[in-house]
Scaffold this motif. Structure first.
Motif, PDB file in Angstrom:
ATOM      1  N   ASP A  79       0.851  -1.062   0.100  1.00 23.77           N
ATOM      2  CA  ASP A  79       0.100  -0.509  -0.466  1.00 23.77           C
ATOM      3  C   ASP A  79       0.708   0.974   0.120  1.00 23.77           C
ATOM      4  O   ASP A  79       0.657   2.456  -0.450  1.00 23.77           O
ATOM      5  CB  ASP A  79      -0.598  -0.358   1.250  1.00 23.77           C
ATOM      6  CG  ASP A  79      -2.002  -1.095   1.256  1.00 23.77           C
ATOM      7  OD1 ASP A  79      -2.566  -0.818  -0.233  1.00 23.77           O
ATOM      8  OD2 ASP A  79      -1.973  -2.327   1.513  1.00 23.77           O
ATOM      9  N   GLY A  83       0.425   4.112  -2.258  1.00 23.21           N
ATOM     10  CA  GLY A  83       0.780   5.667  -2.393  1.00 23.21           C
ATOM     11  C   GLY A  83       1.756   6.373  -2.905  1.00 23.21           C
ATOM     12  O   GLY A  83       1.496   7.585  -3.430  1.00 23.21           O
ATOM     13  N   PRO A 251      -6.496   7.476   2.440  1.00 21.61           N
ATOM     14  CA  PRO A 251      -5.131   7.267   2.436  1.00 21.61           C
ATOM     15  C   PRO A 251      -4.502   8.077   1.060  1.00 21.61           C
ATOM     16  O   PRO A 251      -3.489   8.865   0.474  1.00 21.61           O
ATOM     17  CB  PRO A 251      -4.528   5.774   2.439  1.00 21.61           C
ATOM     18  CG  PRO A 251      -5.871   5.091   3.653  1.00 21.61           C
ATOM     19  CD  PRO A 251      -6.958   6.367   3.077  1.00 21.61           C
ATOM     20  N   ILE A 252      -5.823   7.530  -0.257  1.00 27.36           N
ATOM     21  CA  ILE A 252      -4.934   7.405  -1.960  1.00 27.36           C
ATOM     22  C   ILE A 252      -5.056   9.106  -1.936  1.00 27.36           C
ATOM     23  O   ILE A 252      -4.439  10.176  -2.152  1.00 27.36           O
ATOM     24  CB  ILE A 252      -5.814   7.010  -2.934  1.00 27.36           C
ATOM     25  CG1 ILE A 252      -5.379   5.743  -2.703  1.00 27.36           C
ATOM     26  CG2 ILE A 252      -5.190   7.768  -4.060  1.00 27.36           C
ATOM     27  CD1 ILE A 252      -3.289   5.436  -3.317  1.00 27.36           C
ATOM     28  N   TRP A 255      -2.369  11.462   0.334  1.00 28.06           N
ATOM     29  CA  TRP A 255      -0.625  11.344  -0.947  1.00 28.06           C
ATOM     30  C   TRP A 255      -1.519  11.798  -2.127  1.00 28.06           C
ATOM     31  O   TRP A 255       0.423  12.641  -3.056  1.00 28.06           O
ATOM     32  CB  TRP A 255      -0.956   9.202  -1.556  1.00 28.06           C
ATOM     33  CG  TRP A 255      -0.043   8.686  -0.251  1.00 28.06           C
ATOM     34  CD1 TRP A 255      -0.896   7.562   0.455  1.00 28.06           C
ATOM     35  CD2 TRP A 255       1.591   8.213   0.019  1.00 28.06           C
ATOM     36  NE1 TRP A 255      -0.137   6.411   0.998  1.00 28.06           N
ATOM     37  CE2 TRP A 255       1.334   7.153   0.793  1.00 28.06           C
ATOM     38  CE3 TRP A 255       2.252   8.528  -0.835  1.00 28.06           C
ATOM     39  CZ2 TRP A 255       3.143   6.768   1.451  1.00 28.06           C
ATOM     40  CZ3 TRP A 255       3.679   8.342  -0.519  1.00 28.06           C
ATOM     41  CH2 TRP A 255       3.439   7.207   0.740  1.00 28.06           C
ATOM     42  N   CYS A 306       1.195   9.632   5.051  1.00 25.43           N
ATOM     43  CA  CYS A 306       1.283   8.938   4.275  1.00 25.43           C
ATOM     44  C   CYS A 306       1.266   7.690   4.067  1.00 25.43           C
ATOM     45  O   CYS A 306       1.357   6.906   4.226  1.00 25.43           O
ATOM     46  CB  CYS A 306       0.899   9.508   3.064  1.00 25.43           C
ATOM     47  SG  CYS A 306       0.610  11.018   2.352  1.00 25.43           S
ATOM     48  N   SER A 310      -0.297   4.029   5.262  1.00 17.74           N
ATOM     49  CA  SER A 310      -0.365   3.372   4.406  1.00 17.74           C
ATOM     50  C   SER A 310       0.155   1.833   4.915  1.00 17.74           C
ATOM     51  O   SER A 310      -0.710   0.883   4.460  1.00 17.74           O
ATOM     52  CB  SER A 310      -0.002   3.895   3.033  1.00 17.74           C
ATOM     53  OG  SER A 310      -0.590   4.329   2.316  1.00 17.74           O
TER      54      SER A 310
END
Length: 393
Positions: A79, A83, A251-252, A255, A306, A310
């Motif tokens: 993950d 990111g 989370p994306i 990022w 970040c 992740s």
């Protein structure tokens, strides 16, 4: 100034040391892709409102789809790698980052998290190798942050379901081979359905007139009694798993806010260092250094955030509060960074042929989507106080 030196300027807490060698190599592959393919023509695409579909095959060849998914042809890079790819693409072309995030991360992860083994075997390999493009439909015209208020309905019929409703701001849907649509079933429970592109009654129209996300194609979707077979409902899921799939979205976005911030910071620093006023480089002035320091510290904290969320997503410890806090922090900090960059660039920061001008507009979209700042703060506030500020009539 080379790329490594520029990176160090906004990595004051040495987050680089937290990355694996494979994660660094993945980011380096995207940096080369940016230099060779994404950067040329990025300004023109943004002005024209055109997504770089012609570059998708080249991006696909890098083998980076599905970092958070093991098996089924997915990259399995992790993950954090997902990111890093999203952030690196966002530094240059936010439209490509949006495409990657929707197809290569969120839709793949939704099917992986919510589907049965048979369903995963049917759809994931094609998405992993790029032969099938995916989209994810959650938001509706009247229900953005309030996902519990979804009005799209999936009615049971012989052999499957008939889906009726509308979705909005669904990236990739106009070019997708499949769209995962969230709808309420006969029991008023939220469920996910894989709707093939081109299905009768399914229409996806790109949203026009955007002041940001111009090189991305979010769409309006209308579903009019669209039939999907019974085995297109992602039946390996329950309520907590669906909530977990939603958590992976934030989370994306964090990022992407980081990538836009880094891109704006690096472009601004390079510009200011080369530009002279009153007989001295702009970087020699106190006010400029103060603003650059604020930007660098903000980006440095975003990098750590970040990576942390992740890693938590990867090991299964990510909570909805962590996801919301990360999105809230990075979107706020990112908005401040790109706004400061635009200020420091003066009139040139308003030009679409400058990275900073485009990122300034695109950051407004990141600040809003995947849960607004207000909604994220109320989720965190509920965790702090134990009291919900959400109200229903």
């Amino acid at each position: 100034m080379d790329d490594a030196a520029l990176t160090a300027k906004s990595d004051l807490f040495d987050s680089e040391s937290l990355l694996t060698d494979e994660e660094r190599r993945t980011r380096a592959r995207i940096a080369r892709f940016n230099a060779d393919h994404a950067a040329p023509g990025a300004a023109e695409r943004w002005v024209e409102g055109r997504m770089a579909l012609e570059l998708v095959p080249e991006l696909t060849r890098l083998g980076v789809y599905g970092g958070g998914v093991q098996g089924y042809g997915c990259s399995g890079l992790g993950d954090v790698a997902d990111g890093l790819v999203a952030a690196e693409l966002a530094k240059v072309d936010f439209g490509l980052s949006a495409f990657f995030g929707i197809h290569g991360v969120l839709t793949l992860r939704a099917i992986s998290s919510l589907g049965t083994p048979e369903q995963k075997s049917r759809w994931l390999p094609g998405m992993a190798d790029g032969s099938s493009i995916g989209a994810l439909g959650i938001t509706e015209p009247d229900h953005g942050s309030d996902t519990a208020g979804i009005e799209t309905r999936a009615r049971s019929v012989e052999g499957g379901f008939r889906i009726t409703g509308r979705k909005r701001w669904v990236g990739n849907a106009s070019v997708a081979d499949l769209t995962v649509v969230f709808a309420k079933d006969d029991h008023d429970a939220v469920a996910a359905f894989v709707v093939p592109g081109g299905s009768e009654g399914f229409q996806a129209t790109p949203i026009e007139g955007k002041i940001g996300m111009r090189s991305s194609w979010p769409t309006d979707i209308v579903l009019e009694d669209v039939f999907v077979p019974s085995d297109h409902r992602l039946d390996g899921a329950d309520g907590p798993q669906i909530a977990g799939a939603f958590n992976a979205v934030r989370p994306i976005a964090a990022w992407q806010a980081l990538g836009l911030s880094i891109g704006a910071f690096e472009a601004t620093l390079t510009y200011l260092d080369a530009r002279e006023q009153f007989g001295s480089p702009l970087t020699s002035f106190q006010l400029v250094q103060h603003k650059l320091a604020e930007m660098a510290v903000a980006i440095s904290s975003m990098r750590l955030t970040c990576i942390r969320v992740s890693r938590a997503l990867q090991d299964g410890s990510l909570t909805h509060v962590m996801a919301s806090a990360a999105k809230m922090l990075c979107a706020r900090q990112g908005r401040s960074v790109v706004s400061t960059a635009r200020d420091l660039m003066g009139g040139n920061g308003l030009l679409a042929d400058r990275v900073v001008g485009r990122h300034f507009a695109d950051m407004e979209a990141v600040f809003t989507y995947d849960g607004t700042d207000h909604i994220q703060s109320l989720i965190v506030g509920k965790a702090i106080t134990g009291r919900s500020a959400f109200r229903r009539a």
